[in-house]
Design an enzyme around this catalytic site. Structure first.
Site, short mmCIF file in Angstrom:
data_model
loop_
_atom_site.label_atom_id
_atom_site.label_comp_id
_atom_site.label_asym_id
_atom_site.label_seq_id
_atom_site.Cartn_x
_atom_site.Cartn_y
_atom_site.Cartn_z
CB CYS A 92 -1.08 -0.09 1.11
SG CYS A 92 -1.59 -1.51 1.55
CE LYS A 148 -2.72 5.97 2.17
NZ LYS A 148 -4.09 5.70 1.92
CG ASP A 198 -12.72 10.56 -1.35
OD1 ASP A 198 -12.38 9.93 -0.42
OD2 ASP A 198 -13.59 10.53 -1.93
N GLY A 252 -3.26 15.07 4.53
CA GLY A 252 -1.80 14.93 4.42
C GLY A 252 -1.78 13.32 3.92
CG HIS A 253 0.34 10.21 1.78
ND1 HIS A 253 -0.28 9.31 1.64
CD2 HIS A 253 1.84 9.65 1.54
CE1 HIS A 253 0.25 7.98 1.02
NE2 HIS A 253 1.69 8.28 1.14
#
Ligand SMILES: Cc1cc2nc3c(=O)[nH]c(=O)nc-3n(C[C@H](O)[C@H](O)[C@H](O)COP(=O)(O)OP(=O)(O)OC[C@H]3O[C@@H](n4cnc5c(N)ncnc54)[C@H](O)[C@@H]3O)c2cc1C
Length: 717
Positions: free
Chosen positions: A407, A410, A431, A517-518
């Site tokens: 993934c 993550k 989203d 954010g990520h």
């Protein structure tokens, strides 16, 4: 810079050291020599350097300079592969296993060790805290002594200096002060103004030592004109006078205080069992009698069944058993008991190149004893100042410790959710983030992303946010939203969650609002922000400089060379700490001052260095500039590290801007790449005073001139 060691094994335990005292410097060195895979070591310290107590009286006497008596905790932490958190612990949440830090989220621990020294007693003698100069805490003594010396040297009459406390520190510092001040005043042709020094003690001088030691020091004091008053108890202190228990008054201009100290007041709130003076009661394994996950050593610890004087030598002796027990406990093994020695050798200086040795009934004195003491102290210091070459990270690599990068690598959703909940930030239900546009405004956006160069995730989050925001602030835009892009090295979920909380909290201490954010796993910590601002009116641009304006720079230069030097272990800890402070300082106040002054030409000084960013502005504005190279503001230490050829990897590329420069040679500071640097602006002459008054750190570095040729020119003066 600090978290340099990559072990290859994901961290799953947090070992936190609070305080960089004499025991912890040993722990740091030994962890550097023999790292423990899977254990993340963190040092929390309020100062970048810590003094060695044995040399403090020699420092006062003028035998040693600042660097000779201080250990550099930034270098030691780096050597140990420890994260360095420059903050003052103010409490413990033992139920949650957290160290409380002011103004930022608590720091998690699995095992904690305290070596924070002692604090002057506040409740001991009324008036003492207001009117005296305390010898403890020792980490701030050097600056207090400097201030006192300046006052004595500036006085136009003979001052009275009183020392309260008749232990080794009291008499050593009294004699050392007399000697050092006499020499300084003699050199200035004013020896007659050498202060009258007196020592006052509640009991006998050097009570814990053999009678011969007391006799020797009484004779020495008499010879040097230092009056010693024994069995004299101070009842209270008023401005300029000690009031004694028998109501006599002893007037003073400066009073030094060297009586018994106490534990830090916040220890009383931790629930740990303490002795009457507020020090942590520990067992023979140096674990708190209340909580086996908290260890203590040095002044802050009192060992049940083994009461000992609070002396640096005790803290030094506890370094090896503390190291061993921290290693054992964090790896699930039983700790080993340690019995402190009953007697120890004290080498007490007379401040003038001689000393007295005292151990039990043994005494000796003379210049040779001082040389012996000097040798012992310098040898100890060298062990922690001259560190062996760092081992290769591969030495502790665990080849089986491979991590899955499914993934996109993550970070687990639970970790993210818990971290956001702790920060009071809801995980976004949409989203993407919606950003309302204020009426009449244009949106401006910018993004910046870094590999972490400090081990403290909170500080890294803050500096990355300051850096990202400065693009908006240069343009005069009001920051409205930010997206975070965070990469974290593999670690147990609890550690990842804590890191994320720290990074985001550090960032939001300056950012308007983090709307999303990520977060992903990465080889090392990376932090970045995409920031959005609202721009009303014309704003500022690189093309807005006008001839006649003063060029104002709002932060000193030198972060590139200092970080490069720190990576190589060649920058002093206090230089690094000051550079980090400068980087963590937001540019918001500078932006507001420029807006108020109607500034039209502005940019932020980052990777291209001052010269590169100035040339960009000159190109866009169609003007030239003069720069005063002699007065460029520089961070402490930057001149030294540049002179040693220590430059950042970006520096050589910035030399291309030198083609636009003429006049004097281009100083390396002009092409030093900056991280979270200041703003550079053209300020109209009639607004300059107001801008400089609003921004005390800002400096005029040159002026804007009309375009002389075809391309931009920077005339260096
Ligand atoms: C003038 C003077 C001379 C002395 N001479 C001698 C001597 O010759 N021989 C001797 O054996 N002893 C001497 N002593 C005593 C000696 O200084 C202390 O016993 C010794 O410093 C104790 O060491 P420590 O490791 O416990 O703490 P410290 O040396 O006090 O170190 C504590 C460290 O913790 C940090 N710290 C404190 N609180 C916090 C916090 N809340 N969060 C983060 N960091 C924190 C401080 O910045 C400091 O770096 C002298 C004392 C004085 C005042």
């Amino acid at each position: 810079m600090t978290d340099a060691r990559v072990t290859g094994t994901p961290h799953d335990k947090d070992l936190v050291l609070v305080g960089g005292g004499h025991s912890h410097v040993h722990v740091l060195k030994m962890f550097g020599m023999r790292p423990l895979p899977g254990v993340r070591l963190t040092l929390v310290t309020r100062t970048a350097e810590t003094p060695y107590s044995g040399m403090l009286p020699g420092f006062v006497a003028g035998c040693y300079d600042h660097d000779q008596i201080h250990l550099d905790l930034v270098r030691l932490a780096r050597f140990a592969g420890a994260r360095l958190v420059l903050a003052e612990a103010c409490g413990l949440d033992r139920a949650a296993r957290r160290v409380l830090l002011p103004g930022r989220p608590p720091l998690r621990y699995d095992l904690l060790s305290l070596d924070i020294g002692s604090t002057p007693r506040a409740d001991d003698v009324p008036g003492a805290l207001e009117h005296v100069t305390r010898l403890k805490p020792v980490d701030r003594l050097a600056e207090r002594w400097r201030a006192l010396t300046e006052r004595v040297l500036a006085a136009d009459h003979r001052l009275r200096l009183v020392m309260v406390g008749g232990g080794a520190a009291g008499i050593e510092v009294a004699l050392g002060a007399e000697h050092a001040l006499r020499l300084r005043l003699r050199a200035a042709g004013r020896e007659a103004l050498t202060p009258a020094v007196a020592l006052v003690t509640g009991g006998r001088l050097l009570a814990g030592h053999a009678p011969a030691v007391r006799t020797a020091f009484l004779a020495e004091a008499a010879r040097r004109g230092v009056a010693v008053r024994e069995d004299a108890r101070v009842a209270r202190v008023e401005a300029g006078a000690l009031v004694m228990a028998d109501d006599r008054r002893i007037p003073f201009d400066e009073c030094l205080w060297a009586t018994q100290a106490a534990g830090a007041p916040w220890l009383a709130e931790t629930g740990l069992a303490l002795d009457d003076a507020g020090f942590v009661l520990v067992t023979e394994t140096l674990q708190s009698v209340t909580d086996p996950l908290v260890l203590a050593a040095g002044d802050v610890a009192t060992m049940v069944g083994h009461p000992r004087p609070k002396a640096g030598v005790m803290a030094v002796r506890q370094g090896p058993p503390l190291t061993e027990n921290l290693r054992r406990l964090i790896t699930g093994q039983a700790p080993q008991p340690f019995r402190p020695q009953k007697r120890f050798l004290a080498l007490i200086g007379t401040g003038d190149g001689r000393a007295v040795a005292s151990r039990g009934r043994f005494t000796a004195q003379g210049a040779w004893v001082w040389r012996w003491k000097d040798h012992v102290d310098r040898t100890w210091m060298r062990k922690y100042q001259e560190l062996p070459e760092m081992r290769l990270p591969a030495a502790v690599m665990d080849p089986d410790a491979m991590r899955c990068a499914d993934c996109g690598g993550k970070v687990a959703a639970d970790v993210l959710r818990r971290a956001l909940a702790r920060l009071g930030l809801a995980a976004a239900p949409a989203d993407a983030a919606e950003i309302p546009v204020p009426p009449g405004a244009r949106l401006v956006q910018s993004v910046d992303h870094f590999r972490a160069f400090v081990g403290d995730p909170w500080l890294m989050g803050r500096i990355a946010a300051v850096h990202a925001l400065s693009d908006l602030e240069a343009m005069g835009a009001r920051p409205v939203a930010a997206l975070a892009i965070v990469g974290l090295p593999a670690a147990a979920d609890g550690l990842l969650e804590d890191d994320l909380v720290q990074v985001l909290d550090g960032a939001r201490s300056v950012l308007p609002s983090i709307v999303g954010g990520h977060t992903a796993e990465s080889d090392s910590m990376t932090v970045g922000f995409a920031v959005t601002g609202a721009l009303q009116g014309p704003g500022r641009s690189k093309g807005g400089l006008r001839p006649g304006e003063a060029l104002v720079l709002t932060k000193p230069l030198g972060t590139g060379t200092l970080l490069a030097a720190a990576m190589r272990g060649r920058a002093k800890g206090r230089w690094v700490a000051a550079a980090l402070d400068a980087m963590a300082e937001p540019n918001a106040a500078a932006a507001a001052a420029f807006t108020a002054a109607g500034v039209t030409g502005c940019t932020d000084v980052t990777g291209f260095g001052l010269l590169g960013h100035l040339v960009e502005m000159l190109e866009a504005s169609g003007v030239d500039a003069e720069v005063d190279t002699a007065t460029l503001p520089a961070l402490d230490g930057a001149a030294e590290t540049l002179a040693a050829g220590l430059v950042s990897s970006l520096h050589p590329a910035n030399l291309r801007f030198a083609v636009a420069a003429e006049g004097a040679a281009v100083p390396a500071l002009l092409t030093d790449p900056q991280t979270a640097g200041g703003l550079l602006a053209g300020v109209p002459a009639d607004r300059l005073d107001a801008v400089l008054a609003a921004l005390p750190a800002a400096r005029v570095v040159g002026r804007v001139t009309p375009r002389a040729g075809t391309g931009p020119q920077v005339v260096l003066r």
